[in-house]
Write a protein that holds these residues in place. Structure first.
Motif, PDB file in Angstrom:
ATOM      1  N   GLY A  36       0.804  -1.220   0.000  1.00  0.00           N
ATOM      2  CA  GLY A  36       0.000   0.000   0.000  1.00  0.00           C
ATOM      3  C   GLY A  36       0.829   1.258   0.000  1.00  0.00           C
ATOM      4  N   SER A  37       1.882   1.304   0.798  1.00  0.00           N
ATOM      5  CA  SER A  37       2.691   2.522   0.859  1.00  0.00           C
ATOM      6  C   SER A  37       3.454   2.733  -0.446  1.00  0.00           C
ATOM      7  CB  SER A  37       3.649   2.461   2.046  1.00  0.00           C
ATOM      8  OG  SER A  37       4.534   1.369   1.929  1.00  0.00           O
ATOM      9  N   THR A  38       3.887   1.660  -1.070  1.00  0.00           N
ATOM     10  CA  THR A  38       4.559   1.772  -2.358  1.00  0.00           C
ATOM     11  C   THR A  38       3.598   2.321  -3.406  1.00  0.00           C
ATOM     12  OG1 THR A  38       5.969  -0.092  -1.798  1.00  0.00           O
ATOM     13  CG2 THR A  38       5.850   0.502  -4.117  1.00  0.00           C
ATOM     14  N   TYR A  39       2.373   1.831  -3.370  1.00  0.00           N
ATOM     15  CA  TYR A  39       1.363   2.285  -4.321  1.00  0.00           C
ATOM     16  C   TYR A  39       1.062   3.770  -4.119  1.00  0.00           C
ATOM     17  CZ  TYR A  39      -3.135   2.751  -6.654  1.00  0.00           C
ATOM     18  OH  TYR A  39      -4.157   3.174  -7.450  1.00  0.00           O
ATOM     19  N   LEU A  40       0.939   4.218  -2.859  1.00  0.00           N
ATOM     20  CA  LEU A  40       0.673   5.628  -2.579  1.00  0.00           C
ATOM     21  C   LEU A  40       1.822   6.516  -3.047  1.00  0.00           C
ATOM     22  CD1 LEU A  40      -1.018   5.527   0.933  1.00  0.00           C
ATOM     23  CD2 LEU A  40      -2.073   6.068  -1.261  1.00  0.00           C
ATOM     24  N   CYS A  41       3.053   6.058  -2.845  1.00  0.00           N
ATOM     25  CA  CYS A  41       4.209   6.829  -3.322  1.00  0.00           C
ATOM     26  C   CYS A  41       4.173   6.973  -4.829  1.00  0.00           C
ATOM     27  CB  CYS A  41       5.509   6.161  -2.891  1.00  0.00           C
ATOM     28  SG  CYS A  41       5.878   6.348  -1.154  1.00  0.00           S
ATOM     29  N   GLU A  42       3.875   5.891  -5.527  1.00  0.00           N
ATOM     30  CA  GLU A  42       3.807   5.943  -6.983  1.00  0.00           C
ATOM     31  C   GLU A  42       2.697   6.883  -7.441  1.00  0.00           C
ATOM     32  OE1 GLU A  42       5.861   4.708  -9.215  1.00  0.00           O
ATOM     33  OE2 GLU A  42       7.102   3.836  -7.652  1.00  0.00           O
ATOM     34  N   GLN A  43       1.557   6.868  -6.744  1.00  0.00           N
ATOM     35  CA  GLN A  43       0.460   7.769  -7.084  1.00  0.00           C
ATOM     36  C   GLN A  43       0.878   9.217  -6.911  1.00  0.00           C
ATOM     37  OE1 GLN A  43      -2.903   6.605  -4.663  1.00  0.00           O
ATOM     38  NE2 GLN A  43      -4.113   6.335  -6.491  1.00  0.00           N
ATOM     39  N   LEU A  44       1.563   9.519  -5.810  1.00  0.00           N
ATOM     40  CA  LEU A  44       1.996  10.887  -5.566  1.00  0.00           C
ATOM     41  C   LEU A  44       3.001  11.360  -6.609  1.00  0.00           C
ATOM     42  CD1 LEU A  44       2.290  11.187  -1.691  1.00  0.00           C
ATOM     43  CD2 LEU A  44       0.763  12.411  -3.205  1.00  0.00           C
ATOM     44  N   PHE A  45       3.948  10.514  -6.955  1.00  0.00           N
ATOM     45  CA  PHE A  45       4.920  10.885  -7.979  1.00  0.00           C
ATOM     46  C   PHE A  45       4.238  11.119  -9.324  1.00  0.00           C
ATOM     47  CE2 PHE A  45       8.298   8.924  -5.229  1.00  0.00           C
ATOM     48  CZ  PHE A  45       8.965  10.124  -5.010  1.00  0.00           C
ATOM     49  N   SER A  46       3.251  10.291  -9.656  1.00  0.00           N
ATOM     50  CA  SER A  46       2.521  10.491 -10.909  1.00  0.00           C
ATOM     51  C   SER A  46       1.760  11.805 -10.887  1.00  0.00           C
ATOM     52  CB  SER A  46       1.543   9.334 -11.142  1.00  0.00           C
ATOM     53  OG  SER A  46       2.239   8.145 -11.336  1.00  0.00           O
ATOM     54  N   HIS A  61       3.151  21.595  -3.223  1.00  0.00           N
ATOM     55  CA  HIS A  61       2.876  20.968  -1.924  1.00  0.00           C
ATOM     56  C   HIS A  61       1.368  20.924  -1.669  1.00  0.00           C
ATOM     57  CE1 HIS A  61       3.362  19.857   2.268  1.00  0.00           C
ATOM     58  NE2 HIS A  61       2.560  20.859   2.588  1.00  0.00           N
ATOM     59  N   SER A  62       0.676  22.016  -1.958  1.00  0.00           N
ATOM     60  CA  SER A  62      -0.773  22.066  -1.744  1.00  0.00           C
ATOM     61  C   SER A  62      -1.505  21.096  -2.660  1.00  0.00           C
ATOM     62  CB  SER A  62      -1.284  23.486  -1.980  1.00  0.00           C
ATOM     63  OG  SER A  62      -0.706  24.375  -1.068  1.00  0.00           O
ATOM     64  N   VAL A  63      -1.085  21.029  -3.920  1.00  0.00           N
ATOM     65  CA  VAL A  63      -1.717  20.119  -4.868  1.00  0.00           C
ATOM     66  C   VAL A  63      -1.523  18.669  -4.422  1.00  0.00           C
ATOM     67  CG1 VAL A  63      -1.546  19.224  -7.231  1.00  0.00           C
ATOM     68  CG2 VAL A  63      -1.589  21.678  -6.828  1.00  0.00           C
ATOM     69  N   LEU A  64      -0.309  18.325  -4.006  1.00  0.00           N
ATOM     70  CA  LEU A  64      -0.041  16.956  -3.553  1.00  0.00           C
ATOM     71  C   LEU A  64      -0.807  16.640  -2.279  1.00  0.00           C
ATOM     72  CD1 LEU A  64       3.766  16.577  -4.260  1.00  0.00           C
ATOM     73  CD2 LEU A  64       1.855  15.631  -5.533  1.00  0.00           C
ATOM     74  N   ARG A  65      -0.941  17.605  -1.413  1.00  0.00           N
ATOM     75  CA  ARG A  65      -1.678  17.376  -0.159  1.00  0.00           C
ATOM     76  C   ARG A  65      -3.149  17.085  -0.448  1.00  0.00           C
ATOM     77  NH1 ARG A  65      -1.576  21.245   5.151  1.00  0.00           N
ATOM     78  NH2 ARG A  65      -2.556  19.727   6.498  1.00  0.00           N
ATOM     79  N   ILE A  66      -3.724  17.846  -1.359  1.00  0.00           N
ATOM     80  CA  ILE A  66      -5.129  17.626  -1.717  1.00  0.00           C
ATOM     81  C   ILE A  66      -5.295  16.303  -2.450  1.00  0.00           C
ATOM     82  CG2 ILE A  66      -6.989  18.452  -3.224  1.00  0.00           C
ATOM     83  CD1 ILE A  66      -6.093  21.295  -2.455  1.00  0.00           C
ATOM     84  N   SER A  78     -10.108  11.448   2.166  1.00  0.00           N
ATOM     85  CA  SER A  78     -11.441  12.042   2.113  1.00  0.00           C
ATOM     86  C   SER A  78     -11.305  13.500   2.509  1.00  0.00           C
ATOM     87  CB  SER A  78     -12.400  11.315   3.047  1.00  0.00           C
ATOM     88  OG  SER A  78     -11.978  11.450   4.377  1.00  0.00           O
ATOM     89  N   LEU A  79     -11.815  14.338   1.684  1.00  0.00           N
ATOM     90  CA  LEU A  79     -11.686  15.763   1.902  1.00  0.00           C
ATOM     91  C   LEU A  79     -13.081  16.366   1.879  1.00  0.00           C
ATOM     92  CD1 LEU A  79      -9.414  17.842   2.229  1.00  0.00           C
ATOM     93  CD2 LEU A  79      -9.513  18.199  -0.214  1.00  0.00           C
ATOM     94  N   THR A  80     -13.534  16.870   3.023  1.00  0.00           N
ATOM     95  CA  THR A  80     -14.847  17.492   3.087  1.00  0.00           C
ATOM     96  C   THR A  80     -14.686  18.907   3.618  1.00  0.00           C
ATOM     97  OG1 THR A  80     -15.187  16.558   5.287  1.00  0.00           O
ATOM     98  CG2 THR A  80     -16.099  15.332   3.443  1.00  0.00           C
TER      99      THR A  80
END
Length: 177
Positions: free
Chosen positions: A106-116, A135-140, A145-147
């Motif tokens: 899971g953490s590897t997948y999240l890292c790959e998603q963030l880099f993409s 930084h803001s774009v990556l955080r969002i 879940s963002l409400t």
């Protein structure tokens, strides 16, 4: 196809050299997976695993799990990938084992998603994008879940009075319906 492509278009020696450099790198990077092979096999099918080959701290919980028809039917209905979410609290060692192994993937997948996401946002066409914006774009984009807090946003809203209100009322007086 090999006969139709000239050696200048497809330099086989150059590809062979690149692949020979990549091979030890793959071996190095995936050596940890080879060491963890038995733990991955354990999670791939909890109901068919050989109890003698499993760690002793998991054997009793595996016996309890394999004897449960309810858990077996749940495993059959949701599959191996989703089943660790349904492990009961009475099997703490198996739950911990599943969490450890799934966090690797899971953490590897999240890292790959963030880099993409970063690569898609930070392009030469967006030269005004600063590190703070990125930084803001990556955080969002990485938020699960963002409400929005509508009450807080509404309380911060300020009314702005302009001369348009006065102009609109004069317009109505001059040109009534």
């Amino acid at each position: 196809m090999k006969e139709q492509i000239s050696p200048t278009m497809l330099p086989i020696a150059q590809f062979a050299e690149k692949l020979s450099v990549l091979s030890p790198e793959f071996t190095r990077r995936f050596a940890e997976f080879e060491a963890q092979k038995c733990r991955f096999e354990l999670l791939s099918n909890l109901f068919a695993v050989d109890l003698k080959s499993t760690p002793t701290n998991l054997q009793m919980e595996l016996i309890e799990l394999q004897c449960s028809d309810t858990l077996k039917s749940k495993y059959d209905s949701v599959g191996a990938a989703q089943f660790p979410c349904f492990l009961p609290d009475t099997l703490p060692q198996l739950r911990a084992q599943a969490a450890q192994m799934l966090s690797i993937v899971g953490s590897t997948y999240l890292c790959e998603q963030l880099f993409s996401s970063m690569k898609m946002n930070k392009t030469p066409h967006r030269s005004r994008l600063t590190d703070e914006h990125l930084h803001s774009v990556l955080r969002i984009s990485s938020a699960q879940s963002l409400t929005p807090d509508i009450d807080e946003l509404a309380s911060k809203k300020r009314c702005q009075v302009s001369g348009l209100d006065q102009c609109a009322s004069e317009y109505i007086v001059l040109f009534p319906y």
